[in-house]
Design a protein around this motif. Structure first.
Motif, PDB file in Angstrom:
ATOM      1  N   GLU A  96       1.190  -5.808   7.766  1.00 25.82           N
ATOM      2  CA  GLU A  96       2.362  -5.072   7.327  1.00 25.82           C
ATOM      3  C   GLU A  96       3.452  -6.015   6.841  1.00 25.82           C
ATOM      4  O   GLU A  96       3.520  -7.171   7.254  1.00 25.82           O
ATOM      5  CB  GLU A  96       2.926  -4.239   8.491  1.00 25.82           C
ATOM      6  N   ASP A  97       4.301  -5.504   5.956  1.00 28.91           N
ATOM      7  CA  ASP A  97       5.475  -6.263   5.548  1.00 28.91           C
ATOM      8  C   ASP A  97       6.482  -6.298   6.695  1.00 28.91           C
ATOM      9  O   ASP A  97       6.466  -5.454   7.587  1.00 28.91           O
ATOM     10  CB  ASP A  97       6.117  -5.624   4.316  1.00 28.91           C
ATOM     11  N   SER A 117      -3.610  -0.125   3.124  1.00 30.10           N
ATOM     12  CA  SER A 117      -3.277  -1.552   3.176  1.00 30.10           C
ATOM     13  C   SER A 117      -4.537  -2.390   3.244  1.00 30.10           C
ATOM     14  O   SER A 117      -5.525  -2.016   3.867  1.00 30.10           O
ATOM     15  CB  SER A 117      -2.405  -1.826   4.410  1.00 30.10           C
ATOM     16  N   GLN A 118      -4.466  -3.564   2.598  1.00 28.20           N
ATOM     17  CA  GLN A 118      -5.579  -4.514   2.646  1.00 28.20           C
ATOM     18  C   GLN A 118      -5.233  -5.714   3.531  1.00 28.20           C
ATOM     19  O   GLN A 118      -5.991  -6.664   3.601  1.00 28.20           O
ATOM     20  CB  GLN A 118      -5.895  -5.001   1.231  1.00 28.20           C
ATOM     21  N   PRO A 163       0.834  -1.216   0.000  1.00 29.61           N
ATOM     22  CA  PRO A 163       0.000   0.000   0.000  1.00 29.61           C
ATOM     23  C   PRO A 163       0.861   1.255   0.000  1.00 29.61           C
ATOM     24  O   PRO A 163       2.012   1.209   0.392  1.00 29.61           O
ATOM     25  CB  PRO A 163      -0.788  -0.128   1.293  1.00 29.61           C
ATOM     26  N   TRP A 164       0.259   2.363  -0.442  1.00 28.70           N
ATOM     27  CA  TRP A 164       1.035   3.589  -0.478  1.00 28.70           C
ATOM     28  C   TRP A 164       0.132   4.799  -0.304  1.00 28.70           C
ATOM     29  O   TRP A 164      -1.083   4.755  -0.508  1.00 28.70           O
ATOM     30  CB  TRP A 164       1.838   3.704  -1.770  1.00 28.70           C
TER      31      TRP A 164
END
Length: 304
Positions: A175-176, A171-172, A87-88
């Protein structure tokens, strides 16, 4: 030295020829014929000749062997392309952000998952929303060795969160993972080691990354440090200072975003879990990112 008699007249010229320092000549009562005060033949000054040779070589560029060797060079580059995968989100102080050209591209279905759209928004000069991933690529010298001893943020500017324009593709999922965290809201931000919480959905800092970690590089060896910088209470322009040591010499290398500072901002919160902007573009179901009709009370946000 006295005047010559008639028997001495034949070689008076040689007797009256004196070589040496003028200060050492003794005054005589009678002198016949001319007196020559010569000086000793100068010995070759080899040090001067050697210096001239060095100057001539310098003109040809052949002076590397005359100069003391400096510290081994560390090369550092910053890669921000990880931010394009989503996401961004980006925000700007400019109420006209992101401009009509990008706005038209954002309105197309799938724009929110298009890396090229994300890239073009990122390089427009806006600040990353909440967090920014920076992959620092470290390369050691071809000869010698360097040790990376620290990486520190240098904050160039801090202002309240930017409230001009916002483009957000949230974000769907979880988190990374992250290697290091940099909380810019801290009073004295330092690079922290990152660990996952018990749910596996969030990273949190677990103590300074340096000096517990050591990065030794030589003979062109490479390493990578992934920095996830975050902000919630303000907007920050900053660079990263990478400290390296070669022998007894310590060098600082400043890393930025292609000649510009890195930029991160928190949400422009207005209270009641809402944020207020001049204009907002927000992703919807078909992953288009159209303009939101209520930018002045954009919510509901757990961040505010």
């Amino acid at each position: 030295m006295t005047g010559g008699t008639s028997s001495d007249s034949a070689d008076s010229s040689s007797k009256n020829s004196i070589r040496g320092n003028a200060a050492q000549v003794v005054q005589a009562r009678d002198i016949t014929g001319p007196v020559y005060l010569g000086r000793r033949l100068a010995r070759p000054r080899w040090w001067l000749i050697g210096g001239l040779v060095v100057v001539l070589l310098a003109g040809t560029g052949a002076v590397f062997w005359l100069q003391p060797s400096g510290p081994a060079e560390l090369r550092v580059t910053a890669d921000l392309s990880a931010n394009d995968a989503g996401p961004w989100g980006y925000a700007s102080e400019d109420p006209g952000f992101p401009g009509p050209g990008l706005a038209a591209r954002l309105a197309r279905p799938g724009a929110g998952t298009d890396d090229t759209v994300a890239h073009d928004v990122r390089v427009s000069g806006a600040a990353s929303l909440e967090q920014q991933v920076i992959r620092l690529h470290l390369e050691g010298p071809r000869t010698g060795q360097v040790v990376v001893t620290d990486i520190r943020p240098v904050i160039r500017k801090r202002v309240p969160p930017l409230s001009g324009g916002l483009v957000w593709v949230p974000s769907q999922g979880s988190e990374d993972s992250a290697q290091t965290l940099l909380e810019l809201d801290d009073r004295f931000p330092v690079l922290q080691a990152a660990v996952r919480d018990a749910t596996g959905n969030r990273n949190f800092p677990a103590g300074p990354y340096f000096p517990a970690h050591t990065i030794k590089l030589g003979n062109g060896e490479t390493s990578e440090v992934v920095v996830t910088a975050s902000a919630a209470k303000g907007a920050y322009d900053y660079v990263l200072a990478v400290f390296s040591q070669s022998g007894t010499q310590i060098k600082q290398t400043i890393v930025d975003d292609g000649g510009k500072p890195f930029r991160v901002t928190g949400f422009a919160c207005s209270g009641n879990h809402e944020a207020a902007y001049h204009v907002v573009y927000f992703a919807v179901g078909d992953f288009s990112v159209p303009r939101d009709p209520h930018p002045e009370r954009f919510g509901t946000l757990p961040y505010c």
